[in-house]
Design a protein around this motif. Structure first.
Motif, mmCIF file in Angstrom:
data_model
loop_
_atom_site.group_PDB
_atom_site.id
_atom_site.type_symbol
_atom_site.label_atom_id
_atom_site.label_comp_id
_atom_site.label_asym_id
_atom_site.label_seq_id
_atom_site.Cartn_x
_atom_site.Cartn_y
_atom_site.Cartn_z
ATOM 1 N N ALA A 119 0.841 -1.201 0.000
ATOM 2 C CA ALA A 119 0.000 0.000 0.000
ATOM 3 C C ALA A 119 0.875 1.250 0.000
ATOM 4 O O ALA A 119 1.823 1.366 0.775
ATOM 5 N N GLY A 120 0.566 2.177 -0.893
ATOM 6 C CA GLY A 120 1.336 3.405 -1.014
ATOM 7 C C GLY A 120 2.354 3.378 -2.140
ATOM 8 O O GLY A 120 2.887 4.424 -2.517
ATOM 9 N N GLN A 121 2.625 2.180 -2.677
ATOM 10 C CA GLN A 121 3.571 2.084 -3.783
ATOM 11 C C GLN A 121 2.839 2.254 -5.116
ATOM 12 O O GLN A 121 1.659 1.929 -5.240
ATOM 13 N N ALA A 122 3.561 2.750 -6.121
ATOM 14 C CA ALA A 122 2.933 3.101 -7.395
ATOM 15 C C ALA A 122 3.410 2.234 -8.547
ATOM 16 O O ALA A 122 4.583 1.844 -8.607
ATOM 17 N N LEU A 123 2.477 1.941 -9.441
ATOM 18 C CA LEU A 123 2.799 1.374 -10.750
ATOM 19 C C LEU A 123 3.028 2.552 -11.682
ATOM 20 O O LEU A 123 2.097 3.303 -11.980
ATOM 21 N N LYS A 124 4.257 2.724 -12.141
ATOM 22 C CA LYS A 124 4.587 3.885 -12.967
ATOM 23 C C LYS A 124 4.832 3.465 -14.415
ATOM 24 O O LYS A 124 5.256 2.353 -14.693
ATOM 25 N N ASN A 125 4.554 4.397 -15.320
ATOM 26 C CA ASN A 125 4.796 4.194 -16.748
ATOM 27 C C ASN A 125 4.164 2.914 -17.268
ATOM 28 O O ASN A 125 4.757 2.201 -18.087
ATOM 29 N N ALA A 126 2.984 2.607 -16.774
ATOM 30 C CA ALA A 126 2.238 1.444 -17.234
ATOM 31 C C ALA A 126 1.103 1.905 -18.146
ATOM 32 O O ALA A 126 0.726 3.084 -18.147
ATOM 33 N N VAL A 127 0.560 0.986 -18.919
ATOM 34 C CA VAL A 127 -0.607 1.278 -19.740
ATOM 35 C C VAL A 127 -1.796 0.518 -19.164
ATOM 36 O O VAL A 127 -1.750 -0.708 -19.027
ATOM 37 N N PHE A 128 -2.834 1.251 -18.806
ATOM 38 C CA PHE A 128 -4.038 0.683 -18.207
ATOM 39 C C PHE A 128 -5.132 0.656 -19.279
ATOM 40 O O PHE A 128 -5.344 1.653 -19.980
ATOM 41 N N SER A 129 -5.829 -0.467 -19.386
ATOM 42 C CA SER A 129 -6.866 -0.615 -20.402
ATOM 43 C C SER A 129 -8.134 -1.184 -19.794
ATOM 44 O O SER A 129 -8.087 -2.060 -18.931
ATOM 45 N N CYS A 130 -9.269 -0.679 -20.271
ATOM 46 C CA CYS A 130 -10.574 -1.223 -19.887
ATOM 47 C C CYS A 130 -11.498 -1.049 -21.077
ATOM 48 O O CYS A 130 -11.664 0.074 -21.566
ATOM 49 N N GLY A 131 -12.075 -2.135 -21.542
ATOM 50 C CA GLY A 131 -12.906 -2.051 -22.728
ATOM 51 C C GLY A 131 -12.092 -1.561 -23.911
ATOM 52 O O GLY A 131 -11.046 -2.119 -24.236
ATOM 53 N N THR A 132 -12.539 -0.479 -24.519
ATOM 54 C CA THR A 132 -11.864 0.047 -25.713
ATOM 55 C C THR A 132 -10.918 1.206 -25.388
ATOM 56 O O THR A 132 -10.329 1.797 -26.302
ATOM 57 N N VAL A 133 -10.760 1.542 -24.112
ATOM 58 C CA VAL A 133 -9.972 2.717 -23.722
ATOM 59 C C VAL A 133 -8.659 2.288 -23.064
ATOM 60 O O VAL A 133 -8.655 1.412 -22.194
#
Length: 400
Positions: free
Chosen positions: A211-225
């Motif tokens: 908790a408190g740590q970040a996923l950086k420079n990632a690509v997040f996708s949901c559906g078509t976005v």
């Protein structure tokens, strides 16, 4: 001499402030009614997280950030992000473009100073401001306000509502105004959170550790976005700018499936074939060392992958490659309305003319977040509100 018409603006947020600054004081007397003791409360709250006023994208790409685009785009065309920066400079607020292409006041200018410059413009434009006035509907053709537990009535030739959505109640945006419009048979839509934290039922040891740590420079996708950015692991789930543009897709899936699937590309700069090759050609390195040294994955990345794989799958380079490029996260809910940065819902756009006038109530207009539209953070929310305020002022100023 023809007497001036009186415009009543109800609400003191960004859309209302731009409208009041831009109205022709030679044609109108303007009264602005605010329920709080001060103007621009939401503007100041927005400034706490880094005061980005707009974004520097070209207008075509800028307009793509909004839903529904066809509702917001005409207002952006009348008062663009470039126009906004010019206007800010005219009131003494110079801006610069940051590395994220977001637009900020130059170093040293605080949010309260931006608000003060806008308030000075209100004074120059002869706008009368009435504080502690909470709108309570209509009595015949007059507006009803509550002040210090007393009801007051005020006439107006033109009324503009800028009542906000239902996020950040401390700023005055609580959405309690909808029944007054429904009494007039004006359709309103329920409020839902947008640009907010998403709930995930984490494994307890995992969330206690990360908790408190970040996923950086990632690509997040949901559906078509899809969107590149970062998101922070929290006790509640996950939140951050990487997820905010996915809000509409996430809401849609939650409403129909009771969960939303977000996929995360942990290494967007590497294609699958390259990742697989590095896993296959590990030499004498352990799998952990390959992930850390050859793929530059963090301890958090690896822990997330392990959450989504069995021991056998983790040892399978085909499956492991797939998890690195498309890590599934199951979202089971959204943060409460009051914890969201913005909301969708409110007045249905179909209830308004192209000039934001209520079709069922002539001479009554709506602007800002009280209308059902959506946009991510990054300056888009503020820009749309300022653009609507300016566009409406331009329309009203055109009257003879």
């Amino acid at each position: 001499m023809i007497p001036k018409k009186h415009i009543a603006i109800i609400g003191g947020g960004p859309a209302a402030l731009m409208l009041a600054c831009s109205i022709d004081s030679g044609k109108y007397t303007v009264s602005l009614y605010e329920k709080n003791a001060a103007l621009g409360r939401k503007l100041l709250v927005a400034g706490k997280g880094g005061f980005n006023l707009t974004h520097s994208e070209d207008l075509q790409q800028f307009a793509n950030r909004y839903y529904p685009r066809n509702f917001i785009e005409p207002f952006l065309a009348q008062f663009s992000n470039t126009d906004f920066r010019v206007w800010l400079s005219s009131i003494g607020i110079d801006t610069y473009v940051g590395t994220s292409k977001r637009v900020f006041p130059v170093k040293g200018i605080k949010p309260i100073e931006v608000l003060k410059a806008i308030e000075n413009k209100l004074i120059q434009n002869q706008v009368s401001v009435f504080y502690h006035h909470t709108w309570k509907g209509w009595e015949t053709n007059q507006l009803i306000f509550e002040k210090e537990h007393q009801l007051l009535t005020q006439p107006a030739d033109i009324t503009v509502f800028a009542l906000g959505g239902a996020s950040w109640k401390v700023t005055g945006s609580d959405g309690t105004w909808t029944p007054y419009f429904e009494e007039k048979h004006i359709s309103t839509l329920p409020f839902y959170p947008s640009n907010c934290a998403c709930e995930i039922s984490w494994n307890k040891p995992f969330v206690e550790r990360y908790a408190g740590q970040a996923l950086k420079n990632a690509v997040f996708s949901c559906g078509t976005v899809s969107n590149k950015g970062e998101a922070v692991i929290t006790q509640f789930g996950i939140e951050g700018s990487g997820l905010y543009p996915l809000s509409g897709e996430i809401r849609q899936q939650l409403s129909t499936q009771r969960e939303a699937l977000v996929r995360v590309d942990l290494k967007p700069d590497l294609i699958k074939e390259e990742i697989f090759a590095r896993l296959e050609n590990k030499g004498n390195l352990s799998l952990k060392n390959v992930l850390e040294k050859k793929l530059n994955l963090s301890e958090l990345h690896i822990a997330l992958i392990k959450l989504q794989t069995t021991k056998e799958e983790y040892q399978n380079n085909v499956i492991l490659t797939d998890r690195i490029k498309s890590l599934p996260l199951s979202l089971v809910g959204l943060a409460p309305l009051d914890e969201a940065i913005s909301t969708v819902g409110g007045i249905a756009p179909e209830e308004l003319t192209e000039n934001l006038e209520l079709k069922k109530l002539p001479q009554h207009y709506c602007i800002g977040e009280m209308i059902d539209w959506d946009a991510p953070t990054g300056g888009y929310l503020l820009q749309a509100c300022f653009s609507m305020g300016y566009a409406l002022a331009k329309h009203l100023n055109s009257f003879k």
